[in-house]
Design a protein around this motif. Structure first.
Motif, short mmCIF file in Angstrom:
data_model
loop_
_atom_site.label_atom_id
_atom_site.label_comp_id
_atom_site.label_asym_id
_atom_site.label_seq_id
_atom_site.Cartn_x
_atom_site.Cartn_y
_atom_site.Cartn_z
N PRO A 7 66.30 25.73 7.04
CA PRO A 7 65.69 27.21 7.00
C PRO A 7 66.57 27.54 5.24
O PRO A 7 67.54 26.82 5.14
N TYR A 8 65.60 28.72 4.50
CA TYR A 8 66.55 28.55 3.34
C TYR A 8 66.34 30.63 2.55
O TYR A 8 65.65 31.07 3.48
N ILE A 9 67.83 30.37 1.73
CA ILE A 9 67.61 32.16 1.04
C ILE A 9 66.96 31.51 -1.11
O ILE A 9 67.19 30.69 -0.74
N ILE A 10 66.23 32.06 -0.93
CA ILE A 10 65.37 31.55 -1.88
C ILE A 10 65.43 33.42 -3.16
O ILE A 10 65.29 33.06 -4.18
N LEU A 249 56.68 33.60 -2.47
CA LEU A 249 55.28 33.78 -2.54
C LEU A 249 55.08 32.25 -3.56
O LEU A 249 54.55 31.15 -2.65
N GLU A 250 54.54 32.50 -4.50
CA GLU A 250 54.10 31.77 -5.46
C GLU A 250 55.55 30.90 -5.70
O GLU A 250 55.10 29.48 -5.83
N LYS A 251 56.66 30.22 -6.16
CA LYS A 251 57.39 30.02 -6.03
C LYS A 251 57.83 28.95 -4.55
O LYS A 251 57.05 27.88 -5.12
N TYR A 353 60.61 21.02 3.24
CA TYR A 353 60.98 22.28 3.32
C TYR A 353 61.84 22.64 2.00
O TYR A 353 61.92 21.87 0.98
N TYR A 354 62.07 24.08 1.25
CA TYR A 354 61.89 24.16 0.13
C TYR A 354 62.79 23.88 -0.90
O TYR A 354 62.62 23.39 -1.94
#
Length: 374
Positions: A7-10, A249-251, A353-354
């Motif tokens: 999981p990540y925080i963006i 979302l786009e990123k 994952y991101y």
């Protein structure tokens, strides 16, 4: 160890959670719930969106909305998560499983019509890995036989079929925002209503069988119990986290697609040489949800996963055939679903994952090529 998922925080996840608390309302259907629902309605043209605590809950709402009763038959793929089936079994339905396609794990649409009986109520499709099912074919079958179509688009956010967002083609659709999905909030989901006749009742079921949402909008002077329902609303804390992700979302999609494409290019020689099966990139554009490969047999998959583990890479397999499960095996009609069993025994998923770096992706590609001595 490179994990399978992380999981990540963006962006503003934590500040929006703080704001939700300071707004004085962290139960459901507040500021951030509305922002999330409006985002999807505006971005993808869904007629009505209702945020839920999970995709499972969204599917259960769909089953209630269809008035499923004992004896009704629901046609769906056998290669899916148990929630797809459970949502309808909880209402007493009989599940009729369909084989997957040879080219990808989606439902084989050519085998649906032969399974329709006078008791069939709906067709549930699952867009595996964000790959669209053949929706024109399926909707034509449904319309011809007066059936409903539910799209389990848990993995298909920002994926399209002939220019239309998946989840927005059938009578209803569902999304997942589980921590393994492209856009996430730990646990979360959404029901998309595409048929106008379900809009009003969906909101009542969502609000525990009451018309409370209409009351809060000032449309009625008091609310009460008017239908069956349950507590399907997520906390505002989940919605606040989710909205921060939607803003990016786009990123997020750009990075996930970059990772997916790197895998595809780096491992393409293995497919060309017949070592592995991918899905056909010429027919579909990946939404960057999952990169999967299909090995030649179960033993090869075991060895590949073990090889990657020894090189500090966590790769995993996926669904086990529902028609052969301990719970359902005695209910299955005996048909052999060969492609489902192939994917259950041979499919392997790679980390995606991101925060996964391209350097880590290149390492994983190198490790896989080494396993096949390429």
């Amino acid at each position: 160890m490179i994990p399978f998922n992380k999981p990540y925080i963006i962006g503003n996840e934590l500040s929006y959670i703080t704001d939700a608390v300071q707004c004085g309302k962290i139960s459901g259907n507040g500021k951030y719930t509305k922002l999330c629902q409006e985002f999807f309605e505006n971005a993808y043209g869904f007629k009505k969106c209702l945020l839920t605590t999970s995709c499972t809950d969204a599917l259960e709402m769909a089953a209630i909305l269809l008035n499923i009763v004992p004896g009704d038959e629901i046609i769906m793929p056998a290669f899916t998560f148990v929630s797809t089936a459970n949502a309808f079994i909880l209402r007493g339905a009989k599940i009729v499983f369909v084989d997957s396609k040879d080219s990808n794990p989606n439902i084989d649409e050519t085998k649906i019509e032969a399974l329709i009986t006078e008791k069939t109520k709906a067709i549930v499709v699952v867009h595996y890995a964000g790959i669209p099912c053949n929706m024109d074919y399926i909707m034509n079958i449904a319309n011809t036989n007066n059936l409903y179509v539910i799209e389990d688009a848990a993995q298909a956010i920002d994926s399209f079929y002939n220019g239309k967002a998946l989840g927005g083609i059938g009578h209803m659709g569902t999304y997942s925002f589980h921590e393994t999905k492209n856009i996430q909030c730990g646990e979360g989901g959404m029901l998309m209503i595409n048929d106008e006749k379900f809009k009003e009742r969906a909101e009542i079921i969502w609000e525990k069988g009451t018309n409370r949402a209409a009351f809060f909008r000032g449309e009625i002077d008091k609310y009460g119990w008017v239908d069956i329902g349950s507590s399907f609303l997520p906390s505002e804390l989940n919605a606040a986290f989710l909205f921060a992700q939607l803003e990016n979302l786009e990123k997020i999609q750009s990075k996930r697609k970059q990772i997916w494409n790197a895998y595809y290019v780096g491992l393409q020689l293995l497919e060309e040489n017949g070592h592995l099966q991918f899905f056909n990139l010429e027919e579909h554009v990946s939404n960057g949800h999952m990169f999967y490969m299909v090995c030649k047999n179960l033993e090869e998959r075991k060895q590949l996963i073990q090889h990657l583990k020894q090189h500090n890479v966590h790769a995993v397999f996926h669904y086990q055939s529902l028609h052969l499960s301990n719970y359902f095996a005695d209910e299955h009609d005996g048909r052999t679903l060969g492609n489902v069993e192939k994917y259950s025994n041979q499919l392997v998923r790679l980390p995606l994952y991101y925060d996964l770096t391209i350097e880590e992706v290149e390492k994983i590609i190198k490790d896989i090529n080494a396993f096949y001595e390429v």
